[in-house]
Design an enzyme around this catalytic site. Sequence first.
Site, PDB file in Angstrom:
ATOM      1  CE  LYS A   1     -10.796  15.253  -5.836  1.00 17.69           C
ATOM      2  NZ  LYS A   1     -11.320  14.977  -3.924  1.00 17.69           N
TER       3      LYS A   1
ATOM      4  CB  SER B   1       0.158  -0.739  14.036  1.00 16.05           C
ATOM      5  OG  SER B   1       0.501   0.421  13.406  1.00 16.05           O
TER       6      SER B   1
END
Length: 297
Positions: A175, A123
């Site tokens: 948000k 990764s």
Amino acid sequence: MFNFFRILFSPVIAILDFITKYFKTIVFLTIMYFILVDTNEGLTDTNSFANLQKIELSGPIMDVSKTLEDIEKAKLDKNIKGIMLVVNSPGGAVAPSVELAYAIKELKEIKPVVVYASGVIASGSYYASIWANKIIANPGSMVGSIGVIMQGVNAEELMSKIGVSTQTVKAGKFKESGTPTRKWTDFEEKQLQSVIDDTYNMFIQDVAFARNLDIKNHTQFADAKIFTSKQAKEVGLVDEVATLSYAQDSLISLSKVENPVWKKEDKFEKFMNKLISEAVTNISMNFVSGLKAYWFY
């Protein structure tokens, strides 16, 4: 209720556990360091002749400031002719992994870099390594996991049971994306998926370009698959499957040094840096709540 407060205050508990566990050790080693500092005088003399250097990348990639500092110093040190990055990391956060990758790319333009995968190179740690001149993996290493994951908890049911609710004032439709206090809405999940997809595309494009692979075949070398070292070589993720000594010889050959001298790191400084790095990582992991975006194996 007890479990809720235990989770809530887990970052504070982690810090106190760290202090309790290591404070006496740190004090003792600091004293011993100043007592025995004279024994390290020969280290500087040896390092003044060093022309090769190892830099370690181990553990979860969260705070890479020390590694970046080591890379920058090695880049500017005219005596150092080649760098070996020894990797044993499951990956980590996106931004620092990318930062490392491009620091290695810049370093490679000046002097050769060989990556040696001593255990796990997956990764984010694989991303950090792609621009090296060579990637050599220990026969027992695990390689790959080229993928991106974003996770968040849904504590709505738990909060309901213990009588806790949230109050939110916000500006901006997205948000509250990734909030742990309720199930994500369809439009939030769709937007977050677009972030993951865009990050994944950046990942596979850089890997394909750096490793000279066909991005059309990304499902063969990416798709978050884990490979053995042998399998990783077959799909083009590593150049060789070999031991540390072979990796060292490869760097010596690329660096064209006639009398290889490896730079030695002060053992006390190495220990302290590792200790601090682990503490920062543990505390960061405990403080991060809700939305997480890691490249983890």
